[in-house]
Design an enzyme around this catalytic site. Structure first.
Site, PDB file in Angstrom:
ATOM      1  N   CYS A   1       0.821  -1.216   0.000  1.00 21.07           N
ATOM      2  CA  CYS A   1       0.000   0.000   0.000  1.00 21.07           C
ATOM      3  C   CYS A   1       0.851   1.261   0.000  1.00 21.07           C
ATOM      4  CB  CYS A   1      -0.908   0.031   1.234  1.00 21.07           C
ATOM      5  SG  CYS A   1      -1.860  -1.460   1.526  1.00 21.07           S
TER       6      CYS A   1
ATOM      7  N   ASP B   1      -1.907  -3.345   8.003  1.00 25.85           N
ATOM      8  CA  ASP B   1      -2.962  -4.163   8.601  1.00 25.85           C
ATOM      9  C   ASP B   1      -2.914  -5.593   8.089  1.00 25.85           C
ATOM     10  OD1 ASP B   1      -3.663  -1.783   9.700  1.00 25.85           O
ATOM     11  OD2 ASP B   1      -5.706  -1.727   8.907  1.00 25.85           O
TER      12      ASP B   1
ATOM     13  N   CYS C   1      -2.483   3.681   3.042  1.00 29.48           N
ATOM     14  CA  CYS C   1      -3.168   2.543   3.658  1.00 29.48           C
ATOM     15  C   CYS C   1      -4.245   3.043   4.628  1.00 29.48           C
ATOM     16  CB  CYS C   1      -2.147   1.655   4.359  1.00 29.48           C
ATOM     17  SG  CYS C   1      -2.752   0.009   4.805  1.00 29.48           S
ATOM     18  N   ASP C   2      -4.901   2.102   5.295  1.00 27.85           N
ATOM     19  CA  ASP C   2      -6.128   2.360   6.060  1.00 27.85           C
ATOM     20  C   ASP C   2      -6.073   3.581   6.987  1.00 27.85           C
ATOM     21  OD1 ASP C   2      -6.598  -0.043   4.870  1.00 27.85           O
ATOM     22  OD2 ASP C   2      -7.528  -0.964   6.607  1.00 27.85           O
TER      23      ASP C   2
ATOM     24  N   CYS D   1      -5.329  -2.266  -0.777  1.00 30.59           N
ATOM     25  CA  CYS D   1      -6.222  -3.400  -1.029  1.00 30.59           C
ATOM     26  C   CYS D   1      -7.390  -2.976  -1.923  1.00 30.59           C
ATOM     27  CB  CYS D   1      -6.732  -3.960   0.288  1.00 30.59           C
ATOM     28  SG  CYS D   1      -5.408  -4.543   1.374  1.00 30.59           S
TER      29      CYS D   1
ATOM     30  N   GLU E   1      -8.671  -5.403  14.387  1.00 29.42           N
ATOM     31  CA  GLU E   1      -9.696  -5.874  13.453  1.00 29.42           C
ATOM     32  C   GLU E   1      -9.834  -7.388  13.512  1.00 29.42           C
ATOM     33  OE1 GLU E   1      -9.251  -2.380  10.051  1.00 29.42           O
ATOM     34  OE2 GLU E   1      -8.363  -4.362   9.709  1.00 29.42           O
TER      35      GLU E   1
ATOM     36  N   SER F   1     -12.272  -5.366   9.684  1.00 35.25           N
ATOM     37  CA  SER F   1     -11.652  -4.864   8.476  1.00 35.25           C
ATOM     38  C   SER F   1     -12.733  -4.551   7.463  1.00 35.25           C
ATOM     39  CB  SER F   1     -10.707  -5.931   7.914  1.00 35.25           C
ATOM     40  OG  SER F   1     -10.402  -5.671   6.563  1.00 35.25           O
TER      41      SER F   1
END
Length: 563
Positions: A52, A84, A125-126, A197, A448, A474
């Site tokens: 990512c 993650d 990323c997240d 992702c 998560e 997630s």
């Protein structure tokens, strides 16, 4: 160039009483004639250990070049990230949500101490996206975000793959649905290169939300990580930040209650991650905007689910890019009165103005359904209350699962205990899995539960069991799952009092989650309960567990600061 745009950096570069500041800037190679130019901090979440983020350094170089071409000074710096996907299901996952606070704190620290006049942020990323936005709101100077972009899909035996495919493959292998060779090939082919992702998981959910809020250029969230389109976006950044500086447009001019509602509406329509709720609550608190769980429910009840996207659907962000990108979908929502068009954006124009010349959404495709024939008539987010979750909980129900579930509880005091049980084929149809002491304080860090949900799906139990937790999920999780249960077990919340065999009833029509025991039994269990020791007693996670707020408040860590 308007001298006002270098107001902050001039406090260092034009101050005759700060010779050391000038000496150090000379040491960086900055020519004297550049001391009067505005300085732009270019912050990236680059690091090599995660697909990512691994390409962000290259994109950052392109952004710096574009800044210099506009006669501005660009200084690159980095902040952290947590993978993650790599840490999922391990103790390392405890650091994922807390990393949001480190990201925000570190950007605030550098931007303020260095007196940068503007900021360009490059997350991948997240937790990167909410982390950088929280920082930009705090420092509140002209800023823009460039999303690092989504990964291309993997392929195996003619089927599209992504990172969640690898998690689900383990459940399939354990239940002998696939061979060992197939299992290894799925893993090898799930992630073909750089980018976040690919499904409507948390990274792409938050990227789409940032675009809907107006903090990125149009198309940023759906443009793939690799390719000329993302490079072109980076080359435009010099002109974008120059315009923001000249017009003095700041994040608090862009982040409003309506722009937050736009983010909720878009991601609801697309079937986004429940992590959105945590992050938007935290963003709203930072911007001093009143946003609560009932706001999500109200929007969810009025916006249909039209995105046929993974994890519950079939398609990926690359498929949205192929049909015209996120702006095409936003224009469709605007035309149908589901988003507000008068919100300011980083282009210097309103959202409605940005979308004026965007083509209309064609329905000669299978990625996005029409509002008249949606996948689900209302959104997939469910805010549930009841005697298990008096402070609220969050479910992601797309309509492909049951709308009601009642079963006997199987209680696990850790994620690992459940994972061992399902991989030993000890989970039965009809059970309500309870994973607790994994909340913001109890985790700590609210990890998560992607491994549990992926194992459940891989084992063929996705429609046969429910899972509730004071942890979170997630964006790749799907099934009949309820998270963010508040108060959490570590704080003595009712989830801590559930016993094996209790009947748990979840109703996603009435939005309730209840334990079927009488009040007398509740009292007995409350009196017997004792808080377990925190899992850590030093370091960052200890500080986090001592300061973090409840999930229904966004898991922020500054609630004890007096204003």
């Amino acid at each position: 160039m308007n001298k006002k745009i270098n107001y902050l950096s001039a406090q260092l570069t034009q101050n005759p009483n700060l010779p050391a500041a000038k000496a150090m800037l000379y040491a960086t190679g900055l020519p004297e004639e550049y001391f009067k130019k505005a300085q732009v901090g270019i912050v990236s979440n680059w690091y090599e250990g995660n697909p990512c983020n691994m390409h962000l350094n290259r994109l950052g170089r392109s952004i710096k070049k574009s800044v210099h071409e506009k006669e501005l000074v660009g200084f690159r710096f980095n902040t952290i990230g947590v993978s993650d996907g790599i840490s999922m299901g391990t103790p390392g996952m405890r650091y994922s949500l807390p990393s949001r606070e480190i990201i925000a704190d570190s950007i605030e620290t550098v931007a303020n101490s260095q007196h940068y006049d503007g900021i360009i942020a490059l997350p991948g990323c997240d937790k990167n996206m909410p982390g950088v936005l929280i920082a930009l709101i705090r420092i509140n100077r002209p800023s823009v975000i460039v999303y690092g972009g989504s990964i291309a899909s993997g392929y195996y035996k003619g089927e599209k793959l992504d990172v969640v495919s690898s998690f689900e493959a383990l459940g399939k292998r354990k239940t002998k649905k696939i061979s060992e060779e197939e299992y290894k090939n799925i893993i090898k082919n799930s992630c073909p290169g750089a980018g976040a992702c690919g499904g409507m998981y948390t990274a792409n959910t938050m990227a789409a939300a940032l675009e809907a809020m107006g903090m990125t250029l149009p198309y940023s969230s759906s443009t793939p990580a690799i390719g000329a389109d993302k490079e072109w976006e980076c080359f435009k950044m010099g002109g974008v930040i120059q315009k923001l500086l000249q017009k003095d447009i700041k994040p608090k001019n862009i982040i409003t209650k309506n722009s937050l509602k736009n983010a909720i509406s878009l991601t609801t329509a697309l079937g986004g991650s429940t992590n959105l709720i945590l992050h938007l609550l935290a963003i709203a608190k930072t911007a001093e905007i009143d946003l609560t769980l009932p706001d999500f429910k109200k929007i969810n009840d009025s916006v249909p689910l039209i995105g046929n996207l993974k994890p519950s659907g079939k398609f990926l962000m690359e498929d949205i890019h192929a049909i015209g990108g996120i702006p095409v979908i936003m224009k469709y929502l605007l035309e149908n009165g589901l988003i507000e068009g008068d919100c300011m954006t980083v282009t210097g124009d309103t959202l409605k103005e940005n979308l004026k010349y965007v083509p209309s959404l064609s329905f000669d495709q299978k990625v996005i359904s029409s509002i008249n024939h949606p996948i689900k008539k209302e959104g997939h987010f469910r805010i549930l209350y009841g005697n298990i979750a008096p402070g609220g909980s969050v479910a992601k129900i797309t309509g492909q699962e049951k709308m009601k579930f009642s079963g006997r509880a199987r209680v696990f005091n850790s994620e690992d205990a459940f994972n061992r049980s399902i991989l030993s084929c000890k989970i039965n149809k009809g059970e309500v899995i309870v994973i607790r002491y994994v909340g913001p304080k109890g985790g700590p860090g609210m990890p998560e539960m992607l491994k549990p949900t992926a194992y459940i799906t891989g084992a063929g139990l996705g429609k046969e069991v429910a899972l509730i937790t004071d942890g979170r999920f997630s964006g790749g999780s799907h099934g009949f799952v309820v998270g963010h249960i508040t108060p959490e077990a570590q704080e003595g919340g009712p989830i801590a009092l559930i016993n094996d065999g209790d009947i748990v009833t979840i109703n996603a029509v009435n939005n309730t989650i209840n334990l079927e025991i009488n009040e007398n039994e509740w009292d007995i269990r409350r009196k017997k309960w004792r808080a377990p020791n925190l899992k850590v007693n030093m370091g960052y996670l200890y500080k986090y567990s001592k300061t973090v707020s409840y999930a229904n408040e966004g898991c922020v860590t500054d609630q004890f600061i007096e204003t």
